[in-house]
Design a protein around this motif. Structure first.
Motif, PDB file in Angstrom:
ATOM      1  N   VAL B 192       0.831  -1.205   0.000  1.00  0.00           N
ATOM      2  CA  VAL B 192       0.000   0.000   0.000  1.00  0.00           C
ATOM      3  C   VAL B 192       0.867   1.259   0.000  1.00  0.00           C
ATOM      4  O   VAL B 192       0.659   2.177  -0.789  1.00  0.00           O
ATOM      5  N   MET B 193       1.883   1.282   0.899  1.00  0.00           N
ATOM      6  CA  MET B 193       2.638   2.532   1.009  1.00  0.00           C
ATOM      7  C   MET B 193       3.508   2.783  -0.218  1.00  0.00           C
ATOM      8  O   MET B 193       3.635   3.924  -0.654  1.00  0.00           O
ATOM      9  N   VAL B 194       4.064   1.739  -0.786  1.00  0.00           N
ATOM     10  CA  VAL B 194       4.867   1.929  -2.000  1.00  0.00           C
ATOM     11  C   VAL B 194       3.999   2.537  -3.095  1.00  0.00           C
ATOM     12  O   VAL B 194       4.400   3.469  -3.790  1.00  0.00           O
ATOM     13  N   ALA B 195       2.781   2.028  -3.210  1.00  0.00           N
ATOM     14  CA  ALA B 195       1.907   2.519  -4.273  1.00  0.00           C
ATOM     15  C   ALA B 195       1.704   4.025  -4.159  1.00  0.00           C
ATOM     16  O   ALA B 195       1.872   4.763  -5.139  1.00  0.00           O
ATOM     17  N   HIS B 196       1.381   4.501  -2.955  1.00  0.00           N
ATOM     18  CA  HIS B 196       1.097   5.929  -2.802  1.00  0.00           C
ATOM     19  C   HIS B 196       2.340   6.780  -3.039  1.00  0.00           C
ATOM     20  O   HIS B 196       2.305   7.761  -3.775  1.00  0.00           O
ATOM     21  N   ILE B 197       3.434   6.398  -2.390  1.00  0.00           N
ATOM     22  CA  ILE B 197       4.646   7.226  -2.504  1.00  0.00           C
ATOM     23  C   ILE B 197       5.174   7.199  -3.939  1.00  0.00           C
ATOM     24  O   ILE B 197       5.573   8.220  -4.496  1.00  0.00           O
ATOM     25  N   LEU B 198       5.140   6.028  -4.551  1.00  0.00           N
ATOM     26  CA  LEU B 198       5.627   5.885  -5.925  1.00  0.00           C
ATOM     27  C   LEU B 198       4.917   6.859  -6.860  1.00  0.00           C
ATOM     28  O   LEU B 198       5.548   7.548  -7.663  1.00  0.00           O
ATOM     29  N   ARG B 199       3.602   6.935  -6.719  1.00  0.00           N
ATOM     30  CA  ARG B 199       2.864   7.795  -7.652  1.00  0.00           C
ATOM     31  C   ARG B 199       3.210   9.261  -7.449  1.00  0.00           C
ATOM     32  O   ARG B 199       3.342  10.021  -8.409  1.00  0.00           O
ATOM     33  N   LEU B 200       3.379   9.664  -6.197  1.00  0.00           N
ATOM     34  CA  LEU B 200       3.743  11.062  -5.952  1.00  0.00           C
ATOM     35  C   LEU B 200       5.137  11.364  -6.506  1.00  0.00           C
ATOM     36  O   LEU B 200       5.356  12.380  -7.177  1.00  0.00           O
ATOM     37  N   VAL B 201       6.087  10.463  -6.223  1.00  0.00           N
ATOM     38  CA  VAL B 201       7.463  10.699  -6.665  1.00  0.00           C
ATOM     39  C   VAL B 201       7.519  10.728  -8.192  1.00  0.00           C
ATOM     40  O   VAL B 201       8.190  11.569  -8.790  1.00  0.00           O
TER      41      VAL B 201
END
Lengths: 612, 317
Positions: B192-201
């Motif tokens: 879950v957290m990778v998905a959110h941070i990845l998209r922002l980065v």
């Protein structure tokens, strides 16, 4: 003449449209740059001048591609070079000074280090020698305290300082070609003059060749030896700069020069009707034909080629009717004497405005943005407010409109109404009678409303008009700004910049105001369009007896329209007088400096220096 | 700069104070009180109810009880649980440690992974790698965590038998014993957290690549690799600091569903238990504790962003 070091040969650049066709942004461009020469590229937005400049270092913006031709530097075709070879040329022997240095410097790196990065890439300097060179370059662009400046981040510098750092960065690789993209746009007039002086001195000292792109022929006049005038992706005239300014040969150049307001005359300049064709437009003949006063049947059929002018082998023009002519053949409108019935509409007394507030712990009172400003305005009168950024011009407008409170003094409207309340708490009728037109119509017109909806808002709000009545009135208003009723159904995005600004003016006049405040209303527009907006404002204020405050950084624009001018300096009035007195016979040192800093596109301007 | 830090600190404290009032008032306005809620049917007996109220000190005015509660919280006295009749501090202590262990593991795995993948996706914009990563991220974001947790247990614990499906150690087990049980929860959280941070980065890298200063760096001859390291990364990773702070706060705030599915003895599961036991003092205290952690971690993230971003750090009015 020296041998050319940079040759652009029949260059065509474009993009692929959604329909799959080629749309050319540059077409058939051929021009040389000789050793040590300064070439100006001028024209209005969208003419391809910046694209050509970037192509001269083998760079095309994303989405663009090379369709044909070549750009050669010392015989090497830039578009055939490897990335590594291009990296060695760019910033090394061909360096760029970008438009808007503030955004072109990396915000997280100290400016000294950014110059250092260029040194790392293009020289072998290391350690103390490298550091010395960084400081030397900063000193070369005449910034004080190089050691202090080097440690600053870009946002800690003023616009003029950022521009100088960009120049220093370009000089780091010791280039023999310097490409300048609008090097002074967005700077104050006095800062602009200092940058131009700097560039001229650098050229004299180092013998660099330069290519300077500018929409401002005044800048070109002060810097360039030769100028190429561009229109719709092609060069229409390329000659010595004095020849072009004194006796332009192409009808477009003539129109362009006639549309520039001059400080010396106070006339509304003549606009060029119509708008340039969009890239990719199919046309058999001359691309300027539909706007050209001299176009005939041949022009719509046969595209003219850029060829030497008779008796002037060095000069070229692309026109079937090319003929160098003096500018007096295209006079602008003289300002007609407006009716001023004497009633004072606005009376500003001892106005003071401060920004910020005292801290919780009671720190020092913030400096006043405007202090002790007293001026009044009569019906039908146009008052110009001029000064450099931070002089308080826009602040005065904000105080009048109630967008920011005054901290002292009074603003009296129509003899009795004291404008002291914030806009949200003013009576509707007071709001109606004072209207504001903003600098950027892209931001001030709602992109999701049609023009009819945009104009219906003030009509409904102030006069309760709706439906057919509002629509009929909106059509009238459009006619008064010289747009026809078909525009009612369009969205702002479908209009050109000048058309959008006219809609914004129509919206302001929809309220039938007594006072109209114009904040830099033409500075986002091309000169040929600016001229038509100025003419429109003049006609509307005269016809309706509306008083107008015109804020502009451009003294020549204000001269063209204003009856009286207020010169502001650090929030105070430096001088106030009739437009002619201020521009022709300035009495204060600051006004004289401001007038002297105006760059007029006159022949023989290159020798002139800043005496500021 | 120091004034700015003090101001942020002050506003955090004020926020926390308001949160404590809101939590307390929310419990107060419920019909009945802690005793009627806890006792349920037994509250019909007036002697039991009165004894409970006497015991919990419910007869004193609410404002006094709030002051006692809040002051106790500040001094580390978290009150007494009703159901377990033990100091809340003892109950919360171990579980909070366990939640921290899980949050740290998930952060150490997930954040670097998210940053690297996000930068890769941004640099490979619209190419197969980017499309694969971006769609994978959307997929990971849309699957509810109880589904992904269940699937993980099904595949890796039951199907392949690589690891335990649920945690079987007690709340106060040594960290090493606990660690061997955190593999699947870590994977579930990381998704879950990778998905959110990845998209922002990714978005941030793409924006930075289009900025004028990156074009300028290209046109002064900076090689691409160096542009990425010096000009793109520092500027595009700055906005992700705040999201990373939020993510860590979310992890520390007790990932209720994940902890429940894996039977992980953390603060999230304790709060679920407290609610189902109608143990209002415990619910109240956990809520305030989590709010403090949340506010504290976000404050740290803001201050870090401030310290790393020269535009904020050296802003001159």
């Amino acid at each position: 003449m020296n041998p050319p070091i940079l040759v652009v040969d029949d260059l065509a650049v474009g993009f692929t449209t959604r329909a799959g066709a080629d749309a050319r942004v540059l077409d058939g461009i051929s021009i040389d740059l000789a050793q040590g020469e300064v070439l100006g590229l001028a024209g209005e937005s969208g003419c391809g001048k910046s694209t050509l400049l970037y192509a001269m270092m083998g760079f095309l913006k994303p989405g663009l591609r090379l369709i044909g031709g070549a750009a050669r530097y010392h015989g090497r075709a830039l578009f055939s070079m490897s990335e590594a070879d291009l990296d060695a040329v760019r910033g090394g022997t061909i360096a760029l000074v970008p438009q808007n240095a503030g955004q072109s410097l990396t915000p997280t790196i100290r400016v000294g280090e950014q110059i250092g990065e260029s040194l790392d890439l293009h020289t072998s300097l290391v350690g103390p020698a490298r550091h010395e060179r960084i400081l030397g370059l900063i000193a070369d662009v005449r910034l004080p305290d190089p050691a202090v400046i080097a440690r600053r981040y870009p946002h800690e510098l003023s616009g003029g300082q950022q521009q100088r750092i960009a120049v220093a960065m370009a000089l780091a690789g010791d280039p023999d070609v310097l490409l300048l993209d609008e090097p002074t746009t967005g700077l104050d007039v006095t800062t602009q003059l200092h940058i131009l002086d700097l560039l001229r001195d650098l050229r004299a000292a180092k013998g660099m060749a330069m290519v300077c792109v500018s929409h401002d022929l005044g800048v070109i006049a002060h810097l360039a030896d030769r100028v190429a005038i561009m229109y719709a992706g092609a060069i229409v005239e390329a000659r010595g700069v004095d020849a072009v300014l004194a006796r332009p040969a192409h009808p477009y150049t003539q129109g362009l020069l006639a549309s520039i307001p001059r400080l010396g005359t106070g006339r509304i300049p003549a606009a060029i009707p119509g708008r340039p064709p969009a890239p990719g437009t199919d046309r058999p003949g001359c691309r300027y034909a539909e706007r050209c006063p001299r176009a005939d049947e041949r022009c719509t059929r046969l595209p003219p080629v850029l060829e030497p002018l008779p008796g002037e082998p060095e000069g070229r023009a692309a026109c079937h009717h090319a003929e160098p002519r003096g500018l007096d053949a295209w006079p602008g409108d003289a300002v007609s004497g407006a009716v001023k019935d004497g009633a004072i509409v606005l009376d500003i007394r001892d106005l003071a405005v401060s920004y910020g507030k005292r801290g919780l712990l009671g720190g020092p009172m913030p400096a006043k943005a405007v202090d002790g400003v007293t001026v009044s305005l009569r019906r039908g009168e146009v008052l110009g407010l001029v000064g450099e950024s931070g002089s308080g011009k826009s602040t005065i407008l904000r105080a009048i409109t109630g967008l920011w409170p005054a901290s002292g003094g009074a603003i009296v409207f129509d003899g009795a109404i004291v404008l002291d309340r914030p806009a949200a708490r003013r009576e509707r009728d007071v709001l109606r009678r004072v209207q504001l037109v903003f600098q950027n119509p892209d931001a001030s017109l709602n992109p999701r409303h049609t023009i009819a909806e945009i104009l219906a808002q003030p009509l409904g709000l102030y006069f309760g008009l709706g439906g057919v009545a509002a629509e009929a009135r909106a059509a009238d208003l459009l006619r008064s700004v010289r747009l026809d009723a078909t525009y009612l159904r369009r969205y702002p995005g479908q209009l050109s910049g000048g058309e959008k600004q006219r809609v914004a003016i129509a919206r302001a006049f929809a309220a039938e105001p007594d006072l109209i405040l114009c904040d830099e209303v033409t500075s986002a527009l091309d000169v040929s369009v600016q001229a038509s907006v100025l003419g429109l404002l003049r006609d509307l204020t005269v016809e309706r007896g509306v008083a107008c405050i015109l804020v502009s950084h451009d003294l020549a624009v204000v001269r063209a329209l204003a009856d009286r001018i207020v010169v502001l300096h650090r929030g105070r009035i430096a001088e106030i007088g009739t437009a002619a007195d201020i521009c022709d016979r300035p009495s204060q040192t600051y006004t004289r400096a401001l007038v002297a800093a105006v760059l007029e596109p006159e022949p023989g301007a290159r020798g002139l220096r800043a005496h500021v | 700069m120091i004034r700015l830090v003090l101001r942020r600190l002050g506003s955090s404290l004020v926020t926390l104070l308001i949160v404590s009032v809101v939590i307390f008032v929310a419990v107060e306005v419920l019909p009945g009180d802690a005793c009627t809620a806890y006792l349920g049917r037994a509250a019909k007996d007036p002697t039991i109810l009165a004894a409970c109220r006497e015991n919990r000190g419910l007869s004193t005015p609410a404002i006094v009880r709030w002051v006692d509660w809040a002051a106790g919280f500040v001094q580390g006295d978290l009150g007494v649980s009703m159901k377990r009749n033990k100091p809340i501090a003892d109950l919360v202590g171990w579980r909070f440690r366990n939640t921290v262990v899980l949050a740290l593991t998930a952060s150490l795995v997930g954040i670097p992974l998210a940053l690297v993948l996000g930068v890769m996706a941004g640099l490979a914009r619209d190419r197969p790698l980017d499309i694969a990563l971006s769609s994978g991220a959307i997929f990971a974001m849309t699957i509810p965590d109880f589904v992904s947790a269940t699937v993980l247990i099904l595949v890796f614990a039951i199907g392949l038998g690589w690891t335990n499906g649920v945690v079987t150690v007690s709340a106060n087990a040594p960290i090493l014993d606990l660690m061997s049980n955190t593999v699947l929860p870590t994977v579930a959280l990381t998704l879950v957290m990778v998905a959110h941070i990845l998209r922002l980065v990714r978005t941030s890298v793409i924006d930075t690549l289009q900025s004028d200063f990156v074009t300028m760096a290209r046109l002064k001859g900076v090689p691409f690799r160096r542009i990425v390291w010096r000009h793109v990364l520092p500027n595009s990773l700055l906005p992700s600091i705040n999201l990373i702070g939020l993510t860590i706060a979310w992890l520390l705030g007790g990932v209720v569903v994940t902890e429940t599915v894996f039977n992980y003895p953390g603060i999230g599961r304790l709060s679920v238990d407290a609610v189902s036991d109608r143990d209002l003092p415990l619910v109240q205290t956990i809520a305030l504790l989590l709010a403090s952690v949340y506010i504290g971690v976000n404050l740290l993230a803001d201050l870090l962003a401030l310290a790393l971003n020269p535009r904020l750090r050296t802003y001159r009015a």
